[in-house]
Design an enzyme around this catalytic site. Sequence first.
Site, mmCIF file in Angstrom:
data_model
loop_
_atom_site.group_PDB
_atom_site.id
_atom_site.type_symbol
_atom_site.label_atom_id
_atom_site.label_comp_id
_atom_site.label_asym_id
_atom_site.label_seq_id
_atom_site.Cartn_x
_atom_site.Cartn_y
_atom_site.Cartn_z
ATOM 1 N N CYS B 179 1.004 -1.105 0.031
ATOM 2 C CA CYS B 179 0.053 -0.052 0.018
ATOM 3 C C CYS B 179 1.037 1.113 -0.175
ATOM 4 O O CYS B 179 0.703 2.409 -0.477
ATOM 5 C CB CYS B 179 -0.883 0.004 1.277
ATOM 6 S SG CYS B 179 -1.778 -1.503 1.525
ATOM 7 N N HIS B 183 1.135 5.239 -1.458
ATOM 8 C CA HIS B 183 0.420 5.951 -0.271
ATOM 9 C C HIS B 183 1.340 6.642 0.905
ATOM 10 O O HIS B 183 0.769 6.497 2.052
ATOM 11 C CB HIS B 183 -0.859 5.283 0.122
ATOM 12 C CG HIS B 183 -2.021 5.038 -0.742
ATOM 13 N ND1 HIS B 183 -2.461 6.214 -1.313
ATOM 14 C CD2 HIS B 183 -2.322 4.059 -1.512
ATOM 15 C CE1 HIS B 183 -3.570 5.938 -2.255
ATOM 16 N NE2 HIS B 183 -3.539 4.432 -2.365
ATOM 17 N N ARG B 227 -13.345 -0.674 -2.073
ATOM 18 C CA ARG B 227 -12.091 0.115 -2.197
ATOM 19 C C ARG B 227 -10.754 -0.859 -2.242
ATOM 20 O O ARG B 227 -10.024 -0.628 -2.885
ATOM 21 C CB ARG B 227 -12.319 1.484 -1.557
ATOM 22 C CG ARG B 227 -10.942 2.453 -1.399
ATOM 23 C CD ARG B 227 -10.619 2.791 -3.021
ATOM 24 N NE ARG B 227 -9.861 1.995 -3.989
ATOM 25 C CZ ARG B 227 -9.729 2.090 -4.888
ATOM 26 N NH1 ARG B 227 -10.145 3.181 -5.708
ATOM 27 N NH2 ARG B 227 -8.890 1.375 -5.768
ATOM 28 N N CYS B 231 -7.850 -2.092 -4.945
ATOM 29 C CA CYS B 231 -6.512 -1.687 -4.697
ATOM 30 C C CYS B 231 -5.526 -2.878 -4.724
ATOM 31 O O CYS B 231 -4.763 -2.878 -5.558
ATOM 32 C CB CYS B 231 -6.287 -1.037 -3.335
ATOM 33 S SG CYS B 231 -6.340 0.808 -3.081
#
Lengths: 212, 270
Positions: B179, B183, B227, B231
């Site tokens: 992630c 991010h 969501r 991802c």
Amino acid sequence: MMRNQFFLALGGASAVALVAAGCVAIPSSAELDKVAADMMVASFKAKGQAGMDRMGQDAVNAACSAADVAGKDLDSELRKKVEAQNMAMIKWPADGKYFGDWKRGESIAQSGRGMTYSDQAGASNGGNCYNCHQISKEELSYGTLGPSLYNYGKLRGNSEAVLKYTWGKLYNAKAYNACTNMPRFGPTNVLTEAQMKDLMALLLDPNSPINK
Amino acid sequence: MIKKSWATWVVGLGLGALASTGAMALEQKSETEKGIDRYRELLQDGNPAELWEMQGEELWKKKAGPKNVSLEQCDLGLGPGVIKGAYVSLPRYFADAGRVMDLEVRLAWCMEKLQGITPKVAQYDRGDHKNIVALVTYIATASKGLPVNVPQSHPEEKKMYQLGKRAFFHRTGPYDFSCATCHSAENVRIRLQGLPDLTKNQPAGQAFTSWPAYRVSNSQLWPMQKRLEDCFRQMRYPELQFGSDASVALSVYMGVNGKGVPSLAPTIKR
């Protein structure tokens, strides 16, 4: 069901520890690492071409993830070791030629397809390059996670050293920077040797529009 | 490609003057981003998520299932039937279930325990998950503007934060993505899509409360579980399972990082 029982058991154990120790019962960092690793397997299921074999971490991913969690840079000895391991994975072009066709390279750079569970297995993969890099001046829809590659060859020239470095970086970026965000396109067979040659031409061919 | 079609949108809206400026890369970027901001502003004018919200309110109050009761006695963490503030204080530990649950998981639990339904939630927007999408929108809307306050008082909640942090930084798959790849830095994009830094308070809180969101590109209402699943699909992982510990742990990580940020949900996305 299994998970609920597991959590019930854990919750119970925590409560006992709370009473016994009179403090908050959070597992140690090493225990959390183990629980998290198991969780990353238990929380996913194979689908389409995305099998569970994808969830196993190799040495470099394990080392970089641990450093990220700790908020530290990778230990320099470990860095050298995993970078050398990744350098050894690089296969240089069998015929000694580095350049394919920059036009095909541009379409590979544009494509973000391939390898997801919703992509058709066996179809040719894209390079995802524009997702993270500016490349040609004409394409405005580019990402900024990686550095701009506009004028890549114009700025660096065409020496053997530049060719080798660029090939190596495309093939296995972790050989040069262990914890880079850039995928390894060679060892994981995301791109073929021919596709990487096309990308080499896009980046380095003096006729490529990015070097005009 | 979706990313390309968004670019077309921006240009189509008459915001594409940047294409002819021939400006330096840096100026071009800021012009591009101005265009994106204008596009986002235009989107804010009327959110079809209201339709899901109304449907969710009906589902909350309607008697259903073998026990023929409504969900109005469902305890979302602030007491039976309390919905205001529930969304911004989930996930949390529920003693009756013995685990940390997010809103979607808790709603499935209430359907099972209160209404006697065996909820089918494995697939997004199929079976009972269709109702959960509407219910989530209704419950999230009741917290609009309230500060994110995901609890960290129970040891299981603290543990889930630590597991979420490890999930967030877990690199794997054919592209070695975690992630954090996308991010954990400010002002970065994939193509034209801005990426929130989920390790920082403000962007984490805004991202955490951006879902459920209405997505213009596919006319769907996406809750957080969907969501996250998408991802991971784009990260080339296998499929994240609904309600799995990793899915809940990642929500805890984002929510705790986003503490105090006023809730935005439901939002509208490209």
